[in-house]
Scaffold this active site. Structure first.
Site, short mmCIF file in Angstrom:
data_model
loop_
_atom_site.label_atom_id
_atom_site.label_comp_id
_atom_site.label_asym_id
_atom_site.label_seq_id
_atom_site.Cartn_x
_atom_site.Cartn_y
_atom_site.Cartn_z
N GLY A 92 0.87 -1.18 0.00
CA GLY A 92 0.00 0.00 0.00
C GLY A 92 0.90 1.22 0.00
O GLY A 92 2.03 1.19 -0.48
N ARG A 93 0.37 2.30 0.57
CA ARG A 93 1.14 3.56 0.57
C ARG A 93 2.47 3.41 1.31
O ARG A 93 3.51 3.88 0.85
CB ARG A 93 0.31 4.67 1.21
CG ARG A 93 -0.81 5.20 0.34
CD ARG A 93 -1.60 6.25 1.10
NE ARG A 93 -2.26 5.62 2.23
CZ ARG A 93 -3.56 5.37 2.30
NH1 ARG A 93 -4.36 5.75 1.33
NH2 ARG A 93 -4.09 4.77 3.36
N ARG A 131 -3.05 -7.93 -1.70
CA ARG A 131 -4.38 -8.38 -2.08
C ARG A 131 -4.57 -8.30 -3.59
O ARG A 131 -5.12 -9.17 -4.23
CB ARG A 131 -5.44 -7.46 -1.44
CG ARG A 131 -6.03 -7.98 -0.17
CD ARG A 131 -6.92 -6.93 0.41
NE ARG A 131 -6.24 -5.63 0.47
CZ ARG A 131 -6.71 -4.57 1.11
NH1 ARG A 131 -7.85 -4.65 1.73
NH2 ARG A 131 -6.04 -3.44 1.14
N ARG A 150 1.06 -4.74 12.38
CA ARG A 150 0.39 -4.97 13.66
C ARG A 150 0.86 -6.33 14.18
O ARG A 150 1.09 -7.26 13.38
CB ARG A 150 -1.13 -5.01 13.49
CG ARG A 150 -1.79 -3.66 13.26
CD ARG A 150 -1.79 -2.79 14.51
NE ARG A 150 -2.52 -1.55 14.35
CZ ARG A 150 -2.00 -0.38 13.96
NH1 ARG A 150 -0.71 -0.28 13.68
NH2 ARG A 150 -2.76 0.69 13.87
N GLU A 202 0.04 -5.10 23.54
CA GLU A 202 1.00 -4.01 23.44
C GLU A 202 0.78 -3.08 24.62
O GLU A 202 -0.30 -2.48 24.70
CB GLU A 202 0.76 -3.27 22.13
CG GLU A 202 1.97 -2.53 21.62
CD GLU A 202 1.75 -2.09 20.18
OE1 GLU A 202 2.03 -2.88 19.27
OE2 GLU A 202 1.29 -0.96 20.00
N HIS A 221 6.22 0.68 19.28
CA HIS A 221 5.27 1.25 18.30
C HIS A 221 5.64 2.69 17.94
O HIS A 221 4.91 3.63 18.23
CB HIS A 221 3.83 1.17 18.85
CG HIS A 221 2.78 1.18 17.78
ND1 HIS A 221 1.65 0.42 17.83
CD2 HIS A 221 2.70 1.87 16.62
CE1 HIS A 221 0.91 0.64 16.77
NE2 HIS A 221 1.55 1.53 16.00
C1 8YV Z 1 -0.02 5.43 15.37
C2 8YV Z 1 -0.29 3.50 13.73
O1 8YV Z 1 1.07 5.78 16.15
O2 8YV Z 1 -1.38 4.92 12.21
C3 8YV Z 1 -1.27 3.80 12.67
O3 8YV Z 1 -1.97 2.85 12.26
O4 8YV Z 1 -0.12 2.42 14.11
C4 8YV Z 1 0.54 4.60 14.28
O5 8YV Z 1 0.87 5.49 13.28
C5 8YV Z 1 -1.07 4.91 16.22
O6 8YV Z 1 -2.16 4.36 15.59
C6 8YV Z 1 -1.56 6.01 17.15
O7 8YV Z 1 -1.98 5.44 18.27
#
Ligand code: 8YV
Length: 318
Positions: free
Chosen positions: A154-155, A176, A236, A265, A284
């Site tokens: 993706g991006r 996909r 994830r 997490e 993260h």
């Molecule tokens: C964020 C991320 O830090 O954008 C997402 O999906 O996992 C991260 O860029 C997070 O979601 C913020 O809580």
């Protein structure tokens, strides 16, 4: 007229968010603990602002009597019941695009750290064991000229591929759908998952977490990889099977791995993965640059306010 907004966060949110919200007509109701707060009147909630990854369930959305918008700080919305939101006609906003560069940079930090023993090298250089320079210790895997397999083009995956061009890498990808323009721009070749795992020296996980990608990389898939391979997860935690990864690393299968994400997490402090030397773990940090956080704050508050006003949500995922 002030909007009643439920803000989910068990930490103090990044300061610009609260500043932007304070300058708007929002009255904030805080959800700080594991359980939803009992002392608020859900029937008057107009908006939900999701910070971190607390679940936004259909039940919660139904409970918020006047809900007009769920705005997520981040691009990944796997913690939000998007089908539920669609069924209820509630728009969900997110922050695509602004975090691609930061997350791709960090994916490379993970790949390089694991491939070139950066963290173990740092510990060794500071520890009592480093008494004489030895050219035969901590040999890593060559990045330049190697094959990179991107899972999820993706991006963010595309930006990971762009950076690989500087390392003269051959690029395989699995997605996909085929991405013809990325194939042309990056010289990337589409591969089935097994072929990608068998042929890649470096594997980057950059896909969203969906039912299809949950447990995508398990014991069977890890066994397909080269014993010298490096795998990094900037997606994830549940995209791979953590236990299978630990078993593979302990068995000396794979050079090393690196991850920005885990499940849960954070991991419990005594989790065996945290003791595994050949795994680099970060808390993260994918999009954690000041510049990106500022853009995410602006975008997520813009989405929230648009939804509250009944306007089109500029960045809408559901
Ligand atoms: C964020 C991320 O830090 O954008 C997402 O999906 O996992 C991260 O860029 C997070 O979601 C913020 O809580």
């Amino acid at each position: 007229m002030s909007w009643q907004v439920l803000i989910q966060s068990d930490v103090v949110p990044y300061e610009p968010i609260t500043r932007l919200l304070a300058a708007s007509d929002c009255c904030l109701h805080w959800w700080r603990d594991a359980e939803p707060p009992r002392d608020i009147d859900y029937s008057v909630i107009d908006g939900i602002y999701s910070y971190g990854h607390f679940p936004v369930t259909r039940e919660l959305m139904e409970r918020c009597g006047r809900l007009k918008i769920v705005s997520n700080f981040g691009v990944g919305c796997d913690h939000i019941d998007q089908n539920g939101a669609r069924a209820l006609g509630i728009p969900v906003g997110n922050t695509p695009g602004v975090l691609d560069a930061a997350t791709a940079d960090l994916t490379w930090a993970l790949l390089l750290a694991a491939g070139r023993n950066i963290v173990t090298g740092d510990h060794f250089a500071r520890g009592p064991g480093f008494q004489k320079y030895d050219a035969a210790v901590l040999l890593g895997q060559q990045v330049t000229g190697a094959t990179l397999g991107i899972i999820g083009l993706g991006r963010i995956g595309y930006q990971v591929g762009r950076r690989a061009i500087g390392f003269d890498m051959k690029i395989l990808y699995h997605n996909r759908t085929r991405n013809a323009s990325a194939e042309a721009d990056l010289g990337a070749r589409y591969a089935g998952l097994d072929e990608l795992l068998q042929q890649s020296d470096f594997v980057a996980l950059n896909c969203p977490l969906t039912p299809e990608t949950t447990g995508l990389i398990g014991a069977r898939e890890l066994a397909l990889m080269k014993p010298t391979a490096v795998i990094a997860n900037a997606a994830r935690g549940p995209v791979w099977d953590q236990e299978a990864l630990l078993t593979a690393l302990r068995a000396g299968h794979l050079h090393a791995a690196a991850t920005d994400v885990t499940y849960p997490e954070p991991l419990p402090r005594d989790h065996p993965l945290l003791a595994e030397e050949r795994l680099v773990v970060l808390p993260h940090l994918g999009s954690a640059t000041q510049q990106t956080r500022d853009a995410m704050s602006q975008m997520s508050v813009t989405n929230l306010l648009a939804g509250l006003k009944g306007q089109d949500v500029p960045y809408r995922i559901a």
